[in-house]
Design an enzyme around this catalytic site. Structure first.
Site, short mmCIF file in Angstrom:
data_model
loop_
_atom_site.label_atom_id
_atom_site.label_comp_id
_atom_site.label_asym_id
_atom_site.label_seq_id
_atom_site.Cartn_x
_atom_site.Cartn_y
_atom_site.Cartn_z
N GLY A 10 0.83 -1.21 0.00
CA GLY A 10 0.00 0.00 0.00
C GLY A 10 0.86 1.25 0.00
O GLY A 10 1.86 1.30 0.71
N GLU A 121 5.39 -5.75 5.78
CA GLU A 121 5.77 -7.15 5.98
C GLU A 121 5.90 -7.94 4.67
O GLU A 121 6.79 -8.79 4.55
CB GLU A 121 4.75 -7.85 6.90
N ASP A 145 -0.21 1.02 9.14
CA ASP A 145 -0.66 0.20 10.28
C ASP A 145 0.35 0.24 11.44
O ASP A 145 0.00 -0.12 12.57
CB ASP A 145 -0.85 -1.26 9.84
N ARG A 180 -26.25 12.47 17.05
CA ARG A 180 -26.08 11.10 16.53
C ARG A 180 -24.81 10.43 17.03
O ARG A 180 -23.88 11.10 17.45
CB ARG A 180 -25.95 11.16 15.01
N MET A 187 -8.21 1.94 8.97
CA MET A 187 -7.48 0.77 8.48
C MET A 187 -6.79 0.11 9.66
O MET A 187 -6.87 0.60 10.81
CB MET A 187 -6.51 1.16 7.39
N ARG A 189 -5.14 -3.87 9.52
CA ARG A 189 -5.56 -5.23 9.20
C ARG A 189 -5.45 -6.17 10.40
O ARG A 189 -6.38 -6.86 10.75
CB ARG A 189 -4.64 -5.71 8.09
N GLU A 240 -10.59 -1.76 11.04
CA GLU A 240 -11.20 -2.67 10.03
C GLU A 240 -11.01 -4.15 10.39
O GLU A 240 -11.81 -4.99 10.03
CB GLU A 240 -10.59 -2.40 8.65
N ARG A 284 -24.69 6.58 12.58
CA ARG A 284 -24.18 6.60 11.19
C ARG A 284 -22.77 6.04 11.20
O ARG A 284 -22.10 6.01 12.24
CB ARG A 284 -24.11 8.04 10.67
N HIS A 290 -9.07 4.63 2.13
CA HIS A 290 -7.79 5.08 1.57
C HIS A 290 -7.51 6.56 1.79
O HIS A 290 -6.39 7.01 1.49
CB HIS A 290 -7.72 4.72 0.08
O1 F6P Z 1 -1.17 -2.54 4.49
C1 F6P Z 1 -1.66 -1.28 4.71
C2 F6P Z 1 -3.13 -1.20 4.42
O2 F6P Z 1 -3.43 0.16 4.34
C3 F6P Z 1 -4.04 -1.93 5.42
O3 F6P Z 1 -4.30 -1.16 6.56
C4 F6P Z 1 -5.27 -2.18 4.60
O4 F6P Z 1 -5.98 -3.30 5.08
C5 F6P Z 1 -4.72 -2.46 3.24
O5 F6P Z 1 -3.48 -1.81 3.17
C6 F6P Z 1 -5.60 -2.01 2.10
O6 F6P Z 1 -5.01 -2.36 0.91
P1 F6P Z 1 -5.46 -1.92 -0.54
O7 F6P Z 1 -4.84 -0.58 -0.80
O8 F6P Z 1 -4.88 -2.97 -1.42
O9 F6P Z 1 -6.94 -1.85 -0.56
#
Ligand code: F6P
Length: 365
Positions: A10, A121, A145, A180, A187, A189, A240, A284, A290
């Site tokens: 990413g 990684e 992350d 609300r 993000m 993962r 997420e 909401r 991104h």
């Molecule tokens: O690895 C970084 C990251 O931003 C994660 O937090 C996220 O799950 C993933 O990349 C999203 O990846 P992509 O840009 O392929 O949708």
């Protein structure tokens, strides 16, 4: 000595700064006088994909996949977000489509002496494997992350936390006007650093992270505790990758990338709908997605990109290969790539998380 530099995985703010400082430090005329080696810097387009797909005998292919880097080319890059070298999630060692032989062949045919890989990684995992095949590699940590182990910092994290904070500041005004609840998905993962730091610096009422599975009834209980007080709205931040008891993760689709990952997304919608159902409170959700990786790098990311880029060339000079630049306890140092990819740096619940409040701890020392 020919140094190839690439960015993988990413994108994020800080990558261009790291490329700039790798290039500037390698080609610095004053430093060159003192060194017994002269460097050349070659940018590889689109991460490992560029290095696998390039045909070194075809000038057109080389123009597409490679970019000559010098001081003039990279002069303004440190203030730019994204990566001017492009990126991909290509895994040349994917057992279902192994292209590692091609990769090794191209490294040899292009006369590359060292590869500086900027990534998380996955990208650094490839750098580690290449090193085991005898290629000289140096890593620079990058991932919003911030979950790479053996380094306190990875490029992109600070800018992303600032985006979360700014967006939550914006949400507060509309949340307040309507009374609300807003569930904000960040993000992250496997690790909850983004949600935790983003939520803490923006004063979120609850923060849900992958390291501690949460319970919807407890969330509703905590929301009800606010009833009768002057507070008109609540902000919840959810990573997420957060986990809900025995339920499976929330994914955008079925696709699996070259490194075996699926795209996460959608947990905020579930939490928000459950809150409405269980409490009757209007709720909401907002998925920051991104946006967290976009825009110009923060001051901290610019500074870290500079330091990491310079340190990567120091490592090349000291022949510190198979290692990654790292920030540990305030000092720039280096750690082995093996150590980095062996395990992720997750949030230590005992140290940083209050499992009763679903928030950052209120005792630090
Ligand atoms: O690895 C970084 C990251 O931003 C994660 O937090 C996220 O799950 C993933 O990349 C999203 O990846 P992509 O840009 O392929 O949708």
């Amino acid at each position: 000595m020919k140094i190839a530099v690439l960015t993988g995985g990413g994108d994020c703010p800080g990558l261009n700064g790291a490329i700039k400082w790798v290039t500037k430090t390698a080609l610095d005329p004053k430093l060159e006088e003192k060194r017994s080696v002269k460097f050349e810097v070659l940018g590889i387009m689109n991460g490992w994909k560029g290095l696998v797909e390039v045909n070194p005998d075809d000038p057109e292919s080389c123009a597409r996949h490679l970019k000559h880097l010098d001081e003039e080319v990279v002069r303004t890059w440190d203030r730019l977000g994204g990566t001017n070298l492009g990126t991909s999630r290509t895994n040349p060692f994917n057992p279902k489509n192994d292209r590692s032989e091609k990769l090794l062949e191209n490294i040899g045919r292009l006369g590359i002496d060292v590869i500086v890989a900027i990534g998380g990684e996955d990208t650094l995992g490839v750098a580690h494997k290449l090193h085991r095949h005898g290629i000289k590699t140096v890593g620079i940590p990058k991932t919003i992350d911030n979950d790479l182990s053996s380094t306190d910092y990875s490029l992109g994290f600070d800018t992303a936390v600032n985006v979360i904070m700014e967006e939550i500041d914006r949400l507060r005004t509309t949340a307040g006007s309507h009374g609300r609840i807003f569930v904000v998905e960040t993000m992250g993962r496997h690790a909850g650093w983004l949600a935790l730091h983003g939520g803490e610096c923006s004063g979120a009422y609850m923060i849900l992270i992958p390291e501690y599975p949460f319970d919807m009834n407890r969330i509703c209980e905590l929301l009800r505790e606010r009833e009768g007080r002057e507070i008109q709205y609540s902000i919840l931040v959810v990573s997420e990758g957060a986990e809900l008891g025995d339920m499976q993760g929330f994914y955008k689709d079925e696709k699996i990338d070259d490194f075996g990952h699926r795209s996460l997304g959608g947990i905020a919608k579930y939490v928000s709908e459950e809150i409405e159902k269980k409490t009757g409170l209007e709720s909401r959700c907002v998925i920051l997605s991104h946006l967290q990786r976009g825009g110009a790098p923060s001051a901290h990311d610019r500074l870290m990109a500079r330091r990491f880029g310079i340190a990567a060339i120091d490592m090349v000079l000291h022949e510190n290969f198979g290692r990654m630049v790292s920030l540990l306890h305030g000092d720039i140092t280096s750690v082995s790539l093996k150590e980095v990819i062996d395990q992720l740096k997750l949030v230590d619940i005992d140290k940083y998380y209050d499992v009763e409040r679903y928030n950052g701890r209120r005792s630090i020392l």
